[in-house]
Design a protein around this motif. Structure first.
Motif, PDB file in Angstrom:
ATOM      1  N   ASN A 128       0.823  -1.207   0.000  1.00 12.58           N
ATOM      2  CA  ASN A 128       0.000   0.000   0.000  1.00 12.58           C
ATOM      3  C   ASN A 128       0.860   1.261   0.000  1.00 12.58           C
ATOM      4  N   SER A 129       1.505   1.572   1.113  1.00  5.80           N
ATOM      5  CA  SER A 129       2.375   2.744   1.162  1.00  5.80           C
ATOM      6  C   SER A 129       3.348   2.577   2.310  1.00  5.80           C
ATOM      7  N   GLY A 130       4.437   3.343   2.286  1.00  8.48           N
ATOM      8  CA  GLY A 130       5.410   3.273   3.366  1.00  8.48           C
ATOM      9  C   GLY A 130       6.801   2.975   2.855  1.00  8.48           C
ATOM     10  N   GLY A 131       7.782   3.122   3.742  1.00 16.52           N
ATOM     11  CA  GLY A 131       9.167   2.944   3.361  1.00 16.52           C
ATOM     12  C   GLY A 131       9.516   1.532   2.952  1.00 16.52           C
ATOM     13  N   VAL A 132       8.967   0.532   3.648  1.00 17.25           N
ATOM     14  CA  VAL A 132       9.248  -0.859   3.305  1.00 17.25           C
ATOM     15  C   VAL A 132       8.706  -1.164   1.911  1.00 17.25           C
ATOM     16  N   GLU A 133       7.488  -0.717   1.665  1.00 19.43           N
ATOM     17  CA  GLU A 133       6.863  -0.958   0.369  1.00 19.43           C
ATOM     18  C   GLU A 133       7.632  -0.253  -0.752  1.00 19.43           C
ATOM     19  N   ARG A 134       8.034   0.963  -0.479  1.00 22.51           N
ATOM     20  CA  ARG A 134       8.785   1.716  -1.493  1.00 22.51           C
ATOM     21  C   ARG A 134      10.111   1.030  -1.792  1.00 22.51           C
ATOM     22  N   GLY A 135      10.783   0.552  -0.737  1.00 16.48           N
ATOM     23  CA  GLY A 135      12.045  -0.147  -0.933  1.00 16.48           C
ATOM     24  C   GLY A 135      11.881  -1.420  -1.734  1.00 16.48           C
ATOM     25  N   THR A 136      10.768  -2.110  -1.511  1.00 17.87           N
ATOM     26  CA  THR A 136      10.488  -3.345  -2.245  1.00 17.87           C
ATOM     27  C   THR A 136      10.304  -3.062  -3.725  1.00 17.87           C
ATOM     28  N   LEU A 137       9.502  -2.049  -4.040  1.00 20.64           N
ATOM     29  CA  LEU A 137       9.272  -1.704  -5.447  1.00 20.64           C
ATOM     30  C   LEU A 137      10.551  -1.225  -6.119  1.00 20.64           C
ATOM     31  N   ASP A 138      11.331  -0.431  -5.402  1.00 20.44           N
ATOM     32  CA  ASP A 138      12.575   0.076  -5.989  1.00 20.44           C
ATOM     33  C   ASP A 138      13.511  -1.076  -6.343  1.00 20.44           C
ATOM     34  N   LEU A 139      13.685  -2.019  -5.399  1.00 16.56           N
ATOM     35  CA  LEU A 139      14.591  -3.139  -5.660  1.00 16.56           C
ATOM     36  C   LEU A 139      14.038  -4.036  -6.764  1.00 16.56           C
ATOM     37  N   ALA A 140      12.721  -4.249  -6.767  1.00 14.39           N
ATOM     38  CA  ALA A 140      12.121  -5.063  -7.820  1.00 14.39           C
ATOM     39  C   ALA A 140      12.405  -4.468  -9.196  1.00 14.39           C
ATOM     40  N   ARG A 141      12.288  -3.159  -9.296  1.00 12.08           N
ATOM     41  CA  ARG A 141      12.554  -2.484 -10.575  1.00 12.08           C
ATOM     42  C   ARG A 141      14.017  -2.633 -10.969  1.00 12.08           C
ATOM     43  N   ALA A 142      14.911  -2.532  -9.988  1.00 14.15           N
ATOM     44  CA  ALA A 142      16.343  -2.674 -10.269  1.00 14.15           C
ATOM     45  C   ALA A 142      16.682  -4.097 -10.705  1.00 14.15           C
ATOM     46  N   LEU A 143      16.046  -5.082 -10.078  1.00 10.14           N
ATOM     47  CA  LEU A 143      16.286  -6.475 -10.464  1.00 10.14           C
ATOM     48  C   LEU A 143      15.874  -6.713 -11.910  1.00 10.14           C
ATOM     49  N   VAL A 144      14.690  -6.231 -12.253  1.00 11.25           N
ATOM     50  CA  VAL A 144      14.196  -6.399 -13.635  1.00 11.25           C
ATOM     51  C   VAL A 144      15.134  -5.699 -14.616  1.00 11.25           C
ATOM     52  N   SER A 145      15.558  -4.499 -14.262  1.00 14.71           N
ATOM     53  CA  SER A 145      16.436  -3.729 -15.137  1.00 14.71           C
ATOM     54  C   SER A 145      17.769  -4.442 -15.366  1.00 14.71           C
ATOM     55  N   ALA A 146      18.221  -5.194 -14.337  1.00 11.92           N
ATOM     56  CA  ALA A 146      19.494  -5.909 -14.452  1.00 11.92           C
ATOM     57  C   ALA A 146      19.333  -7.291 -15.079  1.00 11.92           C
ATOM     58  N   GLY A 147      18.113  -7.620 -15.493  1.00 11.74           N
ATOM     59  CA  GLY A 147      17.887  -8.885 -16.188  1.00 11.74           C
ATOM     60  C   GLY A 147      17.534 -10.062 -15.300  1.00 11.74           C
ATOM     61  N   HIS A 148      17.229  -9.807 -14.025  1.00 14.54           N
ATOM     62  CA  HIS A 148      16.848 -10.877 -13.105  1.00 14.54           C
ATOM     63  C   HIS A 148      15.330 -11.028 -13.062  1.00 14.54           C
TER      64      HIS A 148
END
Length: 376
Positions: free
Chosen positions: A11-31
């Protein structure tokens, strides 16, 4: 790699934001990126950015949640991830119970991120039982070592939360008409130098100290105006009223604007003369510090907890002894007359955070291949 992150909801919050940020980075790196949660309004963004979401009720602080252990174990066996990364206590318990009965030879590596200074009990200890714990600051790392050393399988690794410089940068143009619209809504800000205190309205966030500071500065400066940015927590709206009463009592009600929760905080950083972080008790991290630093706006904060680490890394000139209102006043005067600007240290960028996290995953998988990965 195939990485599964687990958290209560999106929904919202620092943990959620961190999760989405890392997920985007993983996809960008081909994982391959997968997130397990009970769902929420951020699921659509997660999937739009290339990750897969799997809905499971892993959020309830109830013994009935133990029913999810077997389904979660089956899901792990089906997906065969390389990494399980837990970010909150209930999902961490369910994941650990599901994971520990899997074959040592084939099960994924287990990582946790300690986002907070958790209460000291067996329930919270689960965050220390992963094969590797990531601490979001040295403050959190030292807290874990002091209180959960017996549960740790390895020394926690500090990986600071990072600001996304594609989102927070003075080079990004302001939205058309933003300043005019804001001055129409808050005319008291016109022709003033803004002193900005962002953060939810709660007693330990320092809003009372901030209003007292504005009152002291107003005795010798006619050009400053305080801005309290943030909303009151649920059932604590009375504190917002107390702050307004304090401003009236100190004679600065016309010098302080309460602008509520904002989604345009980047622009408030941009137009502020100074930004403050005045939390009176240790916080695990200081996101407002690094966001303001990324925008090139000087920050003043108490020398305590995670925010102080961010200040030492980006703008040590803004550090003030915790609760020392005289030093707070002197530092404010000095920086209002100074051209000093913060420099965002690389350790506090999201690129660094993502890179170090992925490197940690790869190191753990290399240990597996060498036959060194072990945690019971």
């Amino acid at each position: 790699m195939k990485v599964i992150q687990l958290l209560p909801a999106l929904n919202s919050g620092g943990v959620e934001r961190g999760t989405l940020d890392l997920a985007r980075a993983l996809v960008s790196a081909g994982h391959e990126s997968i997130v397990v949660s009970s769902g929420g309004r951020l699921v659509a963004q997660l999937e739009r950015e290339g990750s897969r979401h799997i809905a499971l009720p892993v959020h309830k602080k109830s013994l009935t949640s133990l029913r999810q252990v077997r389904p979660l174990r089956r899901l792990i066996q089906e997906l065969q991830p390389d990494i399980l990364h837990v970010r909150s206590r209930v999902p961490a318990w369910l994941t650990y119970l599901a994971w520990k009965k899997l074959s040592h030879k084939s099960r994924p590596r287990l990582v946790s991120t300690a986002h907070g200074l958790y209460s000291i009990n067996r329930y919270s200890a689960i965050m220390a039982k992963a094969e590797q714990v990531i601490a979001i600051s040295d403050c959190v790392k030292n807290y874990l070592l002091d209180n959960y050393r017996d549960y740790l399988h390895a020394e926690p690794e500090t990986i600071y939360r990072g600001v996304d410089t594609s989102e927070f940068s003075p080079d990004i143009p302001s939205p058309a008409g933003w300043l005019d619209t804001t001055l129409e809504a808050f005319p008291a800000l016109r022709s003033k130098r803004w002193l900005l205190l962002p953060g939810r309205l709660t007693r330990w966030k320092g809003q009372e100290d901030f209003i007292q500071l504005v009152a002291e500065l107003a005795k010798s400066r006619s050009d400053i105006h305080g801005v309290v940015l943030g909303g009151a927590e649920k059932n604590k709206e009375h504190f917002a009223e107390e702050l307004q009463v304090l401003a009236h009592r100190l004679g600065v009600a016309h010098r302080v604007s309460f602008v509520g929760h904002r989604s345009d905080i980047r622009e408030w950083y941009r137009h502020a003369a100074l930004v403050y972080n005045l939390s009176k008790k240790p916080e695990p991290f200081g996101r407002t510090v690094i966001e303001a630093a990324a925008m090139g706006t000087p920050i003043i904060g108490y020398d305590i907890g995670g925010p102080a680490e961010s200040l030492r890394g980006c703008f040590p000139a803004g550090l003030v002894e915790n609760g020392n209102l005289k030093a707070l006043l002197e530092t404010s005067h000095r920086l209002l007359e100074s051209d000093e600007k913060p420099v965002l240290a690389p350790a506090f960028t999201f690129a660094e955070q993502a890179g170090r996290t992925i490197a940690l995953y790869e190191k753990m998988l290399a240990e597996n291949r060498a036959g060194n990965g072990a945690c019971n």
